[in-house]
Structure formats: structure tokens, C-alpha cells
Design an enzyme around this catalytic site. Structure first.
Site, PDB file in Angstrom:
ATOM      1  N   HIS A 429       0.817  -1.220   0.000  1.00 32.68           N
ATOM      2  CA  HIS A 429       0.000   0.000   0.000  1.00 32.68           C
ATOM      3  C   HIS A 429       0.850   1.270   0.000  1.00 32.68           C
ATOM      4  O   HIS A 429       2.047   1.259   0.284  1.00 32.68           O
ATOM      5  CB  HIS A 429      -0.958   0.002   1.195  1.00 32.68           C
ATOM      6  CG  HIS A 429      -0.292   0.074   2.550  1.00 32.68           C
ATOM      7  ND1 HIS A 429       0.045   1.266   3.149  1.00 32.68           N
ATOM      8  CD2 HIS A 429       0.079  -0.904   3.422  1.00 32.68           C
ATOM      9  CE1 HIS A 429       0.590   1.029   4.332  1.00 32.68           C
ATOM     10  NE2 HIS A 429       0.630  -0.284   4.511  1.00 32.68           N
ATOM     11  N   CYS A 448       2.558  -4.945   6.980  1.00 28.02           N
ATOM     12  CA  CYS A 448       2.293  -4.751   5.552  1.00 28.02           C
ATOM     13  C   CYS A 448       3.463  -4.063   4.871  1.00 28.02           C
ATOM     14  O   CYS A 448       4.345  -3.499   5.527  1.00 28.02           O
ATOM     15  CB  CYS A 448       1.017  -3.942   5.356  1.00 28.02           C
ATOM     16  SG  CYS A 448      -0.489  -4.866   5.724  1.00 28.02           S
TER      17      CYS A 448
END
Length: 537
Positions: A429, A448
Site C-alpha cells: 500500500h 504490511c
């Protein structure tokens, strides 16, 4: 192959050939021989379902110990492969080559021959499994290496070998990619280097900068020359040539390329060839875990390199810097493979429960108006009035709410996230925290993978399904609405961890063991019998 391996192969080939011939010449009658052989094979394979099934289907015909050129070729190819296991960073002693040779040489009866037959099959299966898909089980070494290793069934291996050219089949087992071959070459190079004395003395200095002089500068110069990052020189000062050598070293080790031998650079310069050899052997094992079709187009995230790449037909077509999980329990990025099938533009951030209860709940207990950028909802999705909730009555176990950050410039996920749905809740992301990409070690997330250039990454992915990927992306982005965009051609994603890696130029480079995982793998390999063996050039 080293001369010792060739000698072992020739000796074993001669020993078993003579033993087989002698046994078949003196044993009689023929039916008794066959019965004794079958009984011995069945007995030796009693507790091994795969071997037992293979021989039953084959009518207990010999795979290794029969007469003729085919059986001789199989024996010779196997002994040669087992004797060369150390070249792959595998423990040669695990395959009992010397014991097998003694057992073959001592064959006197048909029963002895049957026992040798199964012993050879067991050695073959152990080696085939290890060299094809790895000696270790990743998750048993580190619970965060959640990679599922593809293992070929043992019966399939036996059947494949029985119907193939022996050497060709054995040579087809290890990973066939250029990275594996280059790592094997580097392993041999480092072994020869260690045998001849490493890279010389370590540099006894904390920081050295351009303009410096003295014995520490000479030691730095000599070590970089020995490593191959400088041409030979008699200069005793930290001049242009030494600065360029430091920059070359920094580039090959993922360091900030400033030409200054600071603390981080000096630590890496002083790493021994023996430690680098361990990294290479670990990388070979890791490559065997990933002995799979990675996809004509795939995404590769090397955590230790802090990069994310798109690979098309073996070539890097896009690369960006990345941030990975912090080196803390429950925040380190795991290793696994999955398939990216969509992206979300203008995403909401649905706060993971671990973050809600460990980070935000204590804040809310002190002040219900804390973390106002987050919307709190009940299980039905209805927004909760903070003023009406006594957060002090809840704990990490019974907290009944969800938390969400709506799309916006300050959203924790930035403007886009890239999804490969997995049970670890890991994805790639954007992020508003752009300054972190300027750090040398970029381990700051909750697990992440954050991308420095997420828009360009999105364009590259969408280029396969749009003539105007930039226009498509921004038309959705400018709407401000949370929108799911499907990838018409899903892309495999591989989250890997390589401290010894192959550059685009084909040379071996090294990175820090950020999470200490490679140290764990080396310890496990060492316990399994892998040793560092210097080799004379």
C-alpha cells in the site's frame, strides 16, 4: 566435481558391479534368487509406504542392482550425485555414501542384494527431496516463514527416475533458475577465498571519511581491493579512488551511497567471508523452498533489500523502495506467496484488532475523544457515540467494536492498496509517511509492505488492461470514492527474504539479516550436518 567425489563414484560403481555379478553367478536356482530378493526388498521397505508401493507395482524388479548398462548407469549417477551434495550446501554425511559403498562391496547373497536395493532407494529419495525442495521445513525454523513448500511425492520421484536418463533426472531436481547457479558459483568462490586467508585484517576504525590518513585507511583500502571493489593502489590517503571503492561496496550491500565509511558501512565491510558463505548456503536452501513456477509476470518483495519489483519474463520492469514490518513480535512481515487480484483506490483503513486493542484502546480509556481520525462502529456497522461508551470496562479480550479510518490524504494506507487476499492480512500500500523511504534500514510498519512509488506501481499493473493506465487510475482517484479495481490478469506475489541475492548484473550482493531469520536457518542447517568446507583453488 572434486576429485574425491569422482573417486568415490568410480569405486562404488566398480564395487557394486562386481558384487552384483558375483552374486548372480553363484546363487541358484533362479527362482530361489528371485524369491530371496523380493523377500529382502519387502522386509527392508516394510515401514516405508512409498518404497513398498513402488516395488510392489514393479513386481519387485531391481531399480539399482540388476545386470546391464541401465542399472550400472543408475548406480553411478546416484553415487556421483550423493558425493557432490555438499556443492549444493547440503550435508554429504546425511546420504551415507561411505556406508552405502561398504554395504555394496560386502554383498554375498541375493538377500544382501535386496537390502542394498532398498538402501539405494532410500538414499536417492532423501537426496532428491532435499536438493529439489529443501532440507528444512521453513515454519519449524521460524514461525514467521509461513511459506508452503511444494514437495514431489516420493513414489513420483522413484517412478520418474526409473523412466528417465539417470544423470539428466538428477540434474533436473535442483532449481534451474540463474540465481541458484550463480549462488553455487559464489559458494565455491568463497570457499576458495577462505582457504587462502579471507579478505585480510578487519578495519579497526569506527568511522573513516574522505581526507583521512593513517593505518586504518590503508587497512580499508586493502580490504576493499581484496573484495574486488577497488583496483590495486599504493595510495595511503582517503582520496577519490578509495571513496569510489566505498561507494561501490555500499551499492552492492544496499547501503547509503555517500562514500563515507560510517559505522553501518564499516560493520558490513568487516563481515568475514565465512559469514558471507553462510548467507549463500542459506540462500541456496531458500531457493529450493521456492523451486516453483513463479509466474511469467510476478511481484517480488525482498524484505532485506527493502524493495518491491515487477518481474516480466525474468527481467525487472519496475522497482520501488519499500518499508517492511518492524522487528517486533507480531509486526515482522511474514514470508509467503499468493496472488494479487485487485487494488483499492481511495481505501479505508480497517484497523486490525491487534492495533485496536494494544494501541488505541488504552488511549480511549484515558480519553474517549482520542484518535478522532478513526470512526468507531459496532458489530452491525453502526457508528458509536464515543461519549456514551465507558471504554475502561473493556480489555483486549472483550473489546466489542471495530475501527475504520475513511479515505483521505492522511489515511494510513495512503491513496491505494494492492490486495492478494491472505490469512495474514498482509498487502502492499501507499503511505503518507514518505520520509521513511530515505532511511537505510526501512522496518517501520505493522507488517504490511509500504511502497515509495505506489502510483507508478499501479500504472505498471494496469498497463496490461488499459491503453491509458495513468488516466484510468486518476479518474478513479479523483472521484474520492473507495473503489475496487480488478486485475484482469492476476499476478503472483512472492514475499521473500534474501541476505545473499543476485543483482541485475548477475553478481552476488549481500544485505543485513534484518529479523535474524537467516541466522536461525544457518543454525538449523548446521545441526543437520551442513559444514563450511574451505576448498583449495
Amino acid at each position: 566435481m572434486p576429485s574425491r567425489s569422482r573417486a568415490l563414484s568410480r569405486l562404488a560403481y566398480f564395487a557394486v558391479t562386481c558384487a552384483v555379478a558375483a552374486t548372480l553367478a553363484v546363487a541358484s536356482p533362479a527362482r530361489a534368487q528371485v524369491t530371496a530378493f523380493k523377500q529382502a526388498v519387502a522386509e527392508a521397505a516394510y515401514r516405508d509406504d512409498a518404497i513398498g508401493a513402488f516395488y510392489r507395482k514393479a513386481g519387485y524388479a531391481a531399480l539399482w542392482t540388476g545386470e546391464g548398462a541401465d542399472h550400472q548407469a543408475r548406480r553411478a549417477a546416484l553415487i556421483e550425485a550423493l558425493s557432490g551434495a555438499a556443492q549444493h550446501g547440503l550435508p554429504e554425511g546425511r546420504y551415507r555414501v561411505n556406508e552405502l559403498m561398504r554395504q555394496m562391496a560386502s554383498v554375498r547373497t541375493t538377500r544382501d542384494l535386496g537390502l542394498v536395493e532398498v538402501a539405494l532407494s532410500k538414499a536417492f529419495l532423501a537426496y532428491a527431496r532435499d536438493v529439489q525442495s529443501g532440507l528444512l521445513v521453513p515454519s519449524q525454523v521460524d514461525s514467521e516463514i509461513v511459506r508452503e513448500v511444494k514437495r514431489t511425492s516420493r513414489e513420483t520421484l522413484l517412478n520418474g527416475f526409473a523412466t528417465s536418463a539417470p544423470r539428466a533426472f538428477l540434474n533436473s531436481l535442483p532449481p534451474a533458475n540463474p540465481e541458484y547457479r550463480q549462488l553455487m558459483k559464489e559458494k565455491l568462490r568463497l570457499e576458495q577465498l577462505i582457504a587462502s586467508g579471507d579478505w585480510g585484517p578487519k578495519v579497526q576504525a569506527g568511522v573513516l571519511k574522505p581526507g583521512a590518513q593513517g593505518p586504518e585507511v590503508v587497512a580499508l583500502r586493502n580490504r576493499l581491493i581484496a573484495m574486488g571493489y577497488m583496483e590495486r593502489s599504493a595510495a595511503a590517503d582517503y582520496g577519490t579512488a578509495l571513496e569510489q571503492g566505498v561507494r561501490a561496496f555500499q551499492k552492492a550491500h544496499g547501503l547509503q551511497e555517500d562514500g563515507v565509511a560510517g559505522q553501518g558501512t564499516m560493520e558490513q565491510i568487516n563481515v568475514s567471508a565465512e559469514e558471507r558463505l553462510k548467507s549463500v548456503i542459506v540462500a541456496l536452501e531458500r531457493e529450493r523452498w521456492m523451486n516453483i513456477d513463479r509466474g511469467e509476470r510476478h511481484i517480488l518483495v525482498n524484505q532485506t533489500d527493502f524493495t518491491a519489483q515487477i518481474i516480466d519474463q525474468g527481467e525487472v520492469t519496475f522497482e520501488t523502495r519499500s518499508v517492511i514490518g518492524q522487528n517486533r513480535t507480531d509486526q515482522r512481515s511474514p514470508e509467503f506467496s499468493d496472488v494479487m487480484d485487485h487494488m483499492v483506490i481511495n481505501p479505508s483503513w480497517y484497523v486490525p484488532r491487534s492495533i485496536m486493542t494494544k494501541e488505541y484502546l488504552p488511549q480511549l480509556q484515558n480519553n474517549p475523544n482520542a484518535a478522532r481520525h478513526l470512526i468507531i462502529t459496532d458489530r452491525a456497522g453502526r457508528q458509536v457515540n464515543r461519549e456514551e461508551v465507558d471504554f475502561t470496562q473493556y480489555s483486549t479480550r472483550n473489546f466489542p467494536f471495530d475501527m475504520r479510518q475513511p479515505p483521505g490524504a492522511s489515511n494510513a494506507l495512503g491513496k491505494v492498496k494492492f490486495m492478494f487476499p491472505n490469512k495474514y492480512n498482509i498487502y502492499l500500500h501507499d503511505t503518507p509517511a514518505k520520509s521513511l523511504f530515505n532511511r537505510e534500514v526501512r522496518a517501520f510498519s505493522h507488517g504490511c509492505i509500504r511502497l515509495a512509488d505506489p502510483f507508478d506501481f499501479a500504472y505498471a499493473l494496469l498497463s496490461r488492461q488499459s491503453d491509458d493506465p495513468r488516466g484510468l487510475f486518476h479518474s478513479v482517484l479523483n472521484s474520492g470514492r473507495e473503489t475496487r479495481v480488478e486485475l484482469e490478469q492476476p499476478v503472483p506475489v512472492h514475499l521473500i527474504y534474501r541476505t545473499a541475492l543476485i543483482s541485475s548484473r548477475g553478481s552476488v550482493e549481500f544485505r543485513r539479516d534484518v529479523y535474524g531469520r537467516d541466522a536461525k536457518i544457518w543454525n538449523a542447517l548446521s545441526q543437520a550436518g551442513v559444514v563450511l568446507t574451505p576448498v583449495q583453488g
